[in-house]
Write an enzyme that holds these catalytic residues in place. Structure first.
Site, PDB file in Angstrom:
ATOM      1  N   ASP A   1      -4.283  -4.929   5.671  1.00  0.00           N
ATOM      2  CA  ASP A   1      -4.615  -5.751   4.512  1.00  0.00           C
ATOM      3  C   ASP A   1      -3.421  -6.623   4.120  1.00  0.00           C
ATOM      4  O   ASP A   1      -2.303  -6.139   3.992  1.00  0.00           O
ATOM      5  CB  ASP A   1      -5.005  -4.846   3.332  1.00  0.00           C
ATOM      6  CG  ASP A   1      -5.495  -5.644   2.135  1.00  0.00           C
ATOM      7  OD1 ASP A   1      -6.043  -6.739   2.331  1.00  0.00           O
ATOM      8  OD2 ASP A   1      -5.332  -5.155   0.997  1.00  0.00           O
TER       9      ASP A   1
ATOM     10  N   MET B   1      -0.139   1.091   5.033  1.00  0.00           N
ATOM     11  CA  MET B   1      -0.932   1.436   6.201  1.00  0.00           C
ATOM     12  C   MET B   1      -2.061   0.427   6.384  1.00  0.00           C
ATOM     13  O   MET B   1      -2.655  -0.042   5.419  1.00  0.00           O
ATOM     14  CB  MET B   1      -1.507   2.841   6.002  1.00  0.00           C
ATOM     15  CG  MET B   1      -2.363   3.359   7.140  1.00  0.00           C
ATOM     16  SD  MET B   1      -2.754   5.117   6.931  1.00  0.00           S
ATOM     17  CE  MET B   1      -3.564   5.106   5.333  1.00  0.00           C
TER      18      MET B   1
ATOM     19  N   SER C   1       0.857  -1.178   0.000  1.00  0.00           N
ATOM     20  CA  SER C   1       0.000   0.000   0.000  1.00  0.00           C
ATOM     21  C   SER C   1       0.904   1.243   0.000  1.00  0.00           C
ATOM     22  O   SER C   1       1.743   1.369  -0.879  1.00  0.00           O
ATOM     23  CB  SER C   1      -0.953  -0.023   1.197  1.00  0.00           C
ATOM     24  OG  SER C   1      -1.871   1.047   1.126  1.00  0.00           O
ATOM     25  N   THR C   2       0.776   2.100   0.998  1.00  0.00           N
ATOM     26  CA  THR C   2       1.551   3.346   1.026  1.00  0.00           C
ATOM     27  C   THR C   2       3.057   3.069   0.962  1.00  0.00           C
ATOM     28  O   THR C   2       3.585   2.307   1.763  1.00  0.00           O
ATOM     29  CB  THR C   2       1.237   4.131   2.311  1.00  0.00           C
ATOM     30  OG1 THR C   2      -0.176   4.254   2.449  1.00  0.00           O
ATOM     31  CG2 THR C   2       1.859   5.514   2.255  1.00  0.00           C
TER      32      THR C   2
ATOM     33  N   HIS D   1      -2.486  -1.041  -3.568  1.00  0.00           N
ATOM     34  CA  HIS D   1      -3.628  -0.157  -3.401  1.00  0.00           C
ATOM     35  C   HIS D   1      -3.438   1.086  -4.263  1.00  0.00           C
ATOM     36  O   HIS D   1      -2.525   1.882  -4.023  1.00  0.00           O
ATOM     37  CB  HIS D   1      -3.778   0.263  -1.932  1.00  0.00           C
ATOM     38  CG  HIS D   1      -4.058  -0.878  -1.013  1.00  0.00           C
ATOM     39  ND1 HIS D   1      -3.864  -0.802   0.355  1.00  0.00           N
ATOM     40  CD2 HIS D   1      -4.523  -2.132  -1.248  1.00  0.00           C
ATOM     41  CE1 HIS D   1      -4.202  -1.953   0.914  1.00  0.00           C
ATOM     42  NE2 HIS D   1      -4.599  -2.785  -0.043  1.00  0.00           N
TER      43      HIS D   1
END
Length: 348
Positions: free
Chosen positions: A284, A281, A162-163, A188
């Site tokens: 997931d 973050m 993600s991030t 993401h």
């Protein structure tokens, strides 16, 4: 101490909107709202903000040039404010390469519906950025596995992030040899951005990288990226693995979801899979990685020091879902070493 935020945008309306959002948060302090890079430079020096929201398209000096100079002179966590277009996607990905932590779309002015969600998204990203670790752009290096031959097509690598993940994924894939096992990826990212991101990765890597279309047979030397609005699932088709795209609901708060990908690998590939959970973050992918490990897969988590945000890997490590916790700089070689140790790769 409140998070000191500087807003940089040439639109007075956007500056006003973002300023109001920030001023309404008890843990944030708006230190300034700059209309261009020249004013922003002075405000950075004067107020030393903890986080900057930065528009990409500005007159005189655009956001990318300002970001590049600032990250060298005064590294500061930055959340880019981007237009959701192909041109905007390309510029946004470039900003992440230059060191921006994350991005949010431009708000739709005059549209009340969705504004509360936008407020929640941008304040969450500002908080995350304030506690992030700034990444240092890395140079390409030759992999010690370039002279490896990988036998069979039954092995598959699953990767989620993600991030901070766009750069982490790039760093790993750039060091895979052109005949590496098939790789499936969930990052993401909004629709459209994944198309541009896959194209950018393909131009940089020895393996072929593409946005998944659904129905593809997994082939060595190829990586497949989940589209921004679909879950990527790996299914068995006789002796082969194939990709299916699902338009189901969000899982673990996301679509595409890393948990969906990892759960499909646990169910259909078992010990033939390698799971890799990178910076991001939230949580997931943590439960999915645990499912993979329990089904015999070798699993990796990126270590805290090299993560932009140590969220998803942290949860997975706490669940004992990681076989190995590895720095980003050595992660590609660690994955390929594992494949070599189980007889998938042999030196030429």
């Amino acid at each position: 101490m409140p998070i000191k935020v500087l807003v940089v945008d040439d639109s007075a309306l956007i500056r006003q909107l973002l300023s109001e959002i920030i001023n309404n948060e008890a843990d944030m302090l708006l230190v300034g709202a700059a209309p261009d890079a020249f004013v922003a430079k002075k405000m950075v020096q004067e107020f030393k903000p903890n986080v900057i929201t930065l528009d990409i398209e500005m007159p005189k000096v655009d956001g990318l040039r300002f970001l590049e100079v600032m990250m060298k002179a005064c590294p500061t966590p930055v959340v880019m404010v981007s237009t959701l277009t192909e041109k905007g996607a390309d510029a946004t990905l470039r900003s992440l390469e230059l060191g921006a932590v994350d991005f949010v779309p431009k708000p739709k002015l005059g549209v009340a519906k969705g504004m509360e969600e936008y407020r929640s998204v941008i304040t969450e990203k500002i908080r995350m950025a304030a506690h992030s670790t700034l990444s240092v752009p890395t140079q390409s290096r030759a992999s010690q596995h370039a002279a490896m031959r990988y036998t069979g097509s039954e092995k598959v690598i699953g990767m989620g992030a993600s991030t901070g993940g766009t750069e982490a994924i790039k760093d790993v894939l750039m060091h895979f040899p052109k005949n590496a096992p098939a790789t499936v990826i969930t990052q993401h990212m909004p629709p459209g951005f994944t198309t541009t991101y896959a194209r950018r990765l393909n131009s940089l890597c020895e393996i072929e990288v593409s946005e998944a279309r659904g129905g593809e047979r997994l082939l060595p030397g190829h990586a497949y990226l989940a589209p921004g609005d679909k879950h990527l699932v790996v299914e068995c088709s006789g002796a082969d693995y194939r990709i299916a795209l699902s338009d189901g609901p969000r899982e673990s708060g996301h679509k595409p979801s890393v948990d969906v990908l990892f759960n499909s690998l646990a169910a259909n590939a078992g010990a033939n899979a390698v799971g890799v959970l990178l910076t991001g973050m939230g949580r997931d992918g943590a439960n999915g990685l645990l499912q993979m490990k329990q089904q015999g897969a070798t699993t990796f988590c990126q270590d805290e020091k090299s993560c932009v945000v140590f969220g998803m890997p942290k949860v997975a490590i706490e669940l004992n879902a990681a076989s190995y916790v590895t720095p980003l700089a050595s992660l590609a070689d660690a994955i390929l070493d594992t494949l070599e140790s189980i007889g998938v790769g042999t030196r030429l």
